[in-house]
Scaffold this motif. Structure first.
Motif, short mmCIF file in Angstrom:
data_model
loop_
_atom_site.label_atom_id
_atom_site.label_comp_id
_atom_site.label_asym_id
_atom_site.label_seq_id
_atom_site.Cartn_x
_atom_site.Cartn_y
_atom_site.Cartn_z
N ALA A 1 -6.12 5.13 -1.85
CA ALA A 1 -6.28 3.86 -2.56
C ALA A 1 -7.58 3.16 -2.18
N ASN A 2 -8.44 3.90 -1.51
CA ASN A 2 -9.70 3.34 -1.00
C ASN A 2 -10.50 2.55 -2.02
N LEU B 1 -5.17 -6.00 2.43
CA LEU B 1 -5.13 -4.77 1.64
C LEU B 1 -6.47 -4.05 1.68
N THR C 1 -7.67 5.76 2.68
CA THR C 1 -6.49 6.28 2.00
C THR C 1 -6.88 6.61 0.55
N LYS D 1 -6.54 -0.20 3.15
CA LYS D 1 -6.62 0.88 2.18
C LYS D 1 -7.82 1.79 2.42
N LEU E 1 0.84 -1.21 0.00
CA LEU E 1 0.00 0.00 0.00
C LEU E 1 0.87 1.26 0.00
N SER F 1 -9.40 1.41 -4.97
CA SER F 1 -8.57 0.72 -5.95
C SER F 1 -8.95 -0.76 -6.06
#
Ligand SMILES: [Zn+2]
Length: 113
Positions: A57-58, A48, A55, A52, A11, A60
């Motif tokens: 990348a929530n 992950l 962030t 995440k 991450l 993703s």
């Protein structure tokens, strides 16, 4: 579960990639995991998904590619697909197998936007 530590470093690298590219978010993370890497793909994906949240990348997508194990025989030089680190050569039965793939644990790509 050591997958959590691995997930954190993945991450962090994905978030670094977003920062480097002045991107607001991480769209997708591609991973290569070897059958002999010692990592449980489902556990890693779950870890992950958990970390995440909150962030960039929530949202993703996590794409995991499993790399099958293969080894080259030290005796006859042929390639076979071992089940474990200690498998014998499928051709001549020699125990001298060098694992040439299946230990991968790497990020293949990070998509940012
Ligand atoms: Zn052999």
């Amino acid at each position: 579960m050591h997958e959590l530590g691995i997930a954190e470093s993945i991450l962090n690298k994905a978030l670094d990639a977003a920062t480097e590219n002045n991107a607001a978010s991480v769209k997708a993370i591609g991973l290569k995991i070897g059958a002999f890497s010692g990592v449980e793909p489902q556990s890693l994906e779950f870890a992950l998904e958990c970390i995440k949240a909150g962030t960039p990348a929530n949202n993703s997508e996590i794409n995991i590619e499993i790399i099958a194990a293969s080894g080259v025989c030290g005796e006859c030089g042929k390639t076979s697909a071992p089940d474990t680190f200690l498998s014998l050569c499928g051709h001549c039965g020699s125990p001298v197998m060098e694992i040439i793939s299946g230990k991968e644990l790497e990020i293949s790509y990070v998509d940012v936007e």
